[in-house]
Scaffold this motif. Structure first.
Motif, mmCIF file in Angstrom:
data_model
loop_
_atom_site.group_PDB
_atom_site.id
_atom_site.type_symbol
_atom_site.label_atom_id
_atom_site.label_comp_id
_atom_site.label_asym_id
_atom_site.label_seq_id
_atom_site.Cartn_x
_atom_site.Cartn_y
_atom_site.Cartn_z
ATOM 1 N N LEU A 1 0.836 -1.208 0.000
ATOM 2 C CA LEU A 1 0.000 0.000 0.000
ATOM 3 C C LEU A 1 0.864 1.249 0.000
ATOM 4 O O LEU A 1 0.624 2.184 -0.774
ATOM 5 C CB LEU A 1 -0.913 -0.002 1.227
ATOM 6 N N CYS A 2 1.855 1.290 0.883
ATOM 7 C CA CYS A 2 2.733 2.467 0.968
ATOM 8 C C CYS A 2 3.454 2.706 -0.355
ATOM 9 O O CYS A 2 3.667 3.861 -0.756
ATOM 10 C CB CYS A 2 3.745 2.295 2.095
ATOM 11 N N ALA A 3 3.825 1.636 -1.035
ATOM 12 C CA ALA A 3 4.514 1.764 -2.317
ATOM 13 C C ALA A 3 3.625 2.417 -3.367
ATOM 14 O O ALA A 3 4.121 3.013 -4.334
ATOM 15 C CB ALA A 3 4.980 0.399 -2.810
ATOM 16 N N GLN A 4 2.305 2.335 -3.177
ATOM 17 C CA GLN A 4 1.351 2.969 -4.097
ATOM 18 C C GLN A 4 0.866 4.321 -3.587
ATOM 19 O O GLN A 4 -0.034 4.928 -4.179
ATOM 20 C CB GLN A 4 0.130 2.058 -4.286
ATOM 21 N N GLY A 5 1.450 4.789 -2.483
ATOM 22 C CA GLY A 5 1.047 6.063 -1.911
ATOM 23 C C GLY A 5 -0.246 6.002 -1.126
ATOM 24 O O GLY A 5 -0.865 7.036 -0.862
ATOM 25 N N VAL A 6 -0.646 4.801 -0.713
ATOM 26 C CA VAL A 6 -1.875 4.617 0.052
ATOM 27 C C VAL A 6 -1.517 4.501 1.529
ATOM 28 O O VAL A 6 -0.847 3.556 1.943
ATOM 29 C CB VAL A 6 -2.647 3.366 -0.407
ATOM 30 N N GLU A 7 -1.978 5.468 2.321
ATOM 31 C CA GLU A 7 -1.578 5.542 3.732
ATOM 32 C C GLU A 7 -2.738 5.254 4.689
ATOM 33 O O GLU A 7 -2.670 5.598 5.867
ATOM 34 C CB GLU A 7 -1.008 6.941 4.022
ATOM 35 N N ILE A 8 -3.786 4.605 4.194
ATOM 36 C CA ILE A 8 -4.968 4.349 5.007
ATOM 37 C C ILE A 8 -4.639 3.593 6.289
ATOM 38 O O ILE A 8 -5.203 3.860 7.353
ATOM 39 C CB ILE A 8 -6.007 3.557 4.182
ATOM 40 N N TRP A 9 -3.708 2.646 6.183
ATOM 41 C CA TRP A 9 -3.422 1.756 7.310
ATOM 42 C C TRP A 9 -2.121 2.089 8.037
ATOM 43 O O TRP A 9 -1.760 1.404 8.999
ATOM 44 C CB TRP A 9 -3.364 0.308 6.806
ATOM 45 N N THR A 10 -1.430 3.130 7.639
ATOM 46 C CA THR A 10 -0.097 3.390 8.187
ATOM 47 C C THR A 10 -0.122 3.815 9.651
ATOM 48 O O THR A 10 0.802 3.505 10.412
ATOM 49 C CB THR A 10 0.613 4.470 7.342
ATOM 50 N N ASP A 11 -1.164 4.505 10.082
ATOM 51 C CA ASP A 11 -1.167 5.064 11.433
ATOM 52 C C ASP A 11 -1.088 4.007 12.528
ATOM 53 O O ASP A 11 -0.504 4.259 13.591
ATOM 54 C CB ASP A 11 -2.415 5.924 11.646
ATOM 55 N N TRP A 12 -1.642 2.828 12.300
ATOM 56 C CA TRP A 12 -1.618 1.801 13.342
ATOM 57 C C TRP A 12 -0.214 1.217 13.535
ATOM 58 O O TRP A 12 0.275 1.180 14.668
ATOM 59 C CB TRP A 12 -2.653 0.721 13.021
ATOM 60 N N PRO A 13 0.488 0.767 12.496
ATOM 61 C CA PRO A 13 1.874 0.323 12.689
ATOM 62 C C PRO A 13 2.792 1.447 13.172
ATOM 63 O O PRO A 13 3.697 1.219 13.979
ATOM 64 C CB PRO A 13 2.291 -0.158 11.295
ATOM 65 N N LEU A 14 2.553 2.659 12.680
ATOM 66 C CA LEU A 14 3.363 3.797 13.115
ATOM 67 C C LEU A 14 3.203 4.032 14.604
ATOM 68 O O LEU A 14 4.200 4.260 15.326
ATOM 69 C CB LEU A 14 2.966 5.040 12.324
ATOM 70 N N ASP A 15 1.989 3.989 15.093
ATOM 71 C CA ASP A 15 1.739 4.171 16.525
ATOM 72 C C ASP A 15 2.439 3.086 17.339
ATOM 73 O O ASP A 15 3.054 3.368 18.378
ATOM 74 C CB ASP A 15 0.233 4.152 16.782
ATOM 75 N N ARG A 16 2.376 1.844 16.856
ATOM 76 C CA ARG A 16 3.042 0.739 17.560
ATOM 77 C C ARG A 16 4.558 0.936 17.575
ATOM 78 O O ARG A 16 5.225 0.721 18.603
ATOM 79 C CB ARG A 16 2.684 -0.581 16.867
ATOM 80 N N TYR A 17 5.119 1.380 16.451
ATOM 81 C CA TYR A 17 6.563 1.603 16.353
ATOM 82 C C TYR A 17 7.016 2.711 17.297
ATOM 83 O O TYR A 17 8.019 2.577 18.014
ATOM 84 C CB TYR A 17 6.938 1.947 14.913
ATOM 85 N N ARG A 18 6.288 3.824 17.301
ATOM 86 C CA ARG A 18 6.646 4.937 18.175
ATOM 87 C C ARG A 18 6.622 4.531 19.641
ATOM 88 O O ARG A 18 7.518 4.881 20.430
ATOM 89 C CB ARG A 18 5.702 6.112 17.945
ATOM 90 N N LYS A 19 5.586 3.781 20.042
ATOM 91 C CA LYS A 19 5.475 3.359 21.442
ATOM 92 C C LYS A 19 6.561 2.365 21.823
ATOM 93 O O LYS A 19 7.079 2.390 22.951
ATOM 94 C CB LYS A 19 4.091 2.743 21.687
ATOM 95 N N ALA A 20 6.935 1.492 20.885
ATOM 96 C CA ALA A 20 7.923 0.460 21.178
ATOM 97 C C ALA A 20 9.344 0.996 21.201
ATOM 98 O O ALA A 20 10.180 0.529 21.985
ATOM 99 C CB ALA A 20 7.817 -0.671 20.158
ATOM 100 N N THR A 21 9.631 2.003 20.354
ATOM 101 C CA THR A 21 11.006 2.480 20.211
ATOM 102 C C THR A 21 11.251 3.846 20.832
ATOM 103 O O THR A 21 12.398 4.210 21.088
ATOM 104 C CB THR A 21 11.391 2.549 18.727
ATOM 105 N N GLY A 22 10.199 4.612 21.033
ATOM 106 C CA GLY A 22 10.365 5.975 21.527
ATOM 107 C C GLY A 22 10.807 6.949 20.461
ATOM 108 O O GLY A 22 10.998 8.144 20.739
ATOM 109 N N GLU A 23 10.960 6.502 19.225
ATOM 110 C CA GLU A 23 11.396 7.363 18.131
ATOM 111 C C GLU A 23 10.209 8.149 17.574
ATOM 112 O O GLU A 23 9.213 7.564 17.168
ATOM 113 C CB GLU A 23 12.027 6.537 17.015
ATOM 114 N N ASP A 24 10.323 9.448 17.528
ATOM 115 C CA ASP A 24 9.241 10.303 17.036
ATOM 116 C C ASP A 24 9.394 10.498 15.530
ATOM 117 O O ASP A 24 9.589 11.614 15.039
ATOM 118 C CB ASP A 24 9.260 11.642 17.769
#
Length: 314
Positions: A84-107
């Motif tokens: 999806l991201c490769a096609q510029g579709v970001e509908i689902w990105t916020d959920w993995p992004l939120d998990r990554y930020r919480k797990a790593t602390g990287e903003d």
């Protein structure tokens, strides 16, 4: 609640009437996201899909190509956002992004996160998977079989509900079991988000294919425009594959809500009047329902009013 559409009114008034009802008299509630909503329970909308008609909203721009790319992705059974991201579709990105930020602390920004998902396959494998969401259940519902000594093993390939649906529509059109279900109770906890548009059922009447979508939870401002398009597209693809004409789409909502922080969008959209008659042409018929590409779809007669945006509640 809303019933069969008056054919003399523009189809979109149903949507706007529902939005107004929720905003003016919905029950104000604390929701999972903490944002807060106004909600009604048990709504219905109906749309005529004959002659290429689609429930594409005109009081704001709906990015139908994005919604189509998402739906085609569902049909692949993929659960990783990389394609999806490769096609510029970001509908689902916020959920993995939120998990990554919480797990790593990287903003990390969403753009940078998506770019890394696309560029780094290993990173995408670790951080881009959503769990067994929609497409996985649609085309690979897990099945377990006895393995001896009280143990069970999962079959390499689960149930392909979509393929089975096409077969049943072709061979047993009068069946009452033309259903695709996404609500796999055993796997809900493993999903980034349990399915909102959870149950699809289809009905053949003469040479017309009708469809019904039941949605357990519906974000009317942001989600429903995409859900209506996806359900109508599903019906149109099935109709073409089964040599049927598209009939009526019925949409039913359980918890049907507007987020409190969507006030600006809601008030701006309710001040507009729908116009136009967009149509969808499917310009190619592939061998199977799984063979469609974005180039196979053309929309005409769509001149939406200005874009309206609002934040997504994760």
């Amino acid at each position: 609640m809303l019933k069969r559409a008056d054919s003399a009114r523009h189809y979109e008034w149903q949507y706007l009437d529902l939005m107004r009802e929720i905003w003016e008299s919905g029950d104000e509630r604390v929701d999972r996201t903490g944002v807060g909503t106004r909600s009604v329970f048990g709504a219905q909308l109906r749309f005529d899909l004959s002659d290429g008609r689609m429930p594409l909203l005109t009081t704001k721009r709906v990015y139908w190509k994005t919604a189509t790319r998402e739906f085609l992705w569902f049909l692949t059974g993929d659960t990783n956002i990389r394609e999806l991201c490769a096609q510029g579709v970001e509908i689902w990105t916020d959920w993995p992004l939120d998990r990554y930020r919480k797990a790593t602390g990287e903003d990390i920004s969403r753009n940078d996160f998506s770019a890394r998902i696309v560029a780094d396959k290993a990173f995408a494998r670790e951080w881009g998977d959503l769990g067994p969401v929609y497409g996985k259940q649609w085309v690979d519902w897990p099945v377990y079989e006895p393995a001896g000594e009280g143990l069970f093993r999962q079959r390499p390939q689960g149930v392909n509900q979509v393929a089975d649906l096409v077969h049943s529509l072709r061979t047993n059109p009068g069946s009452r079991r033309h259903i695709v279900e996404g609500w796999n109770v055993a796997e809900l906890d493993a999903m980034a988000l349990p399915p909102c548009h959870k149950t699809y059922q289809f009905h053949v009447s003469g040479n017309r294919l009708n469809g019904l979508l039941y949605q357990r939870s519906c974000d009317v401002a942001l989600g429903l425009p995409f859900n209506l398009w996806g359900a109508a597209l599903f019906l149109r693809l099935l109709a073409q594959q089964c040599d049927l004409e598209a009939g009526e789409l019925v949409w039913m909502g359980g918890d049907t809500h507007l987020y409190l922080n969507h006030a600006e969008l809601v008030e701006a959209q309710l001040a507009r009047e729908p116009e136009g008659d967009p149509r969808l042409a499917i310009v190619r018929r592939p061998d199977t329902i799984f063979g469609y590409r974005i180039e196979d779809f053309e929309v005409s007669g769509y001149a939406p009013q200005g874009h309206l945006s609002a934040p997504v509640a994760v």
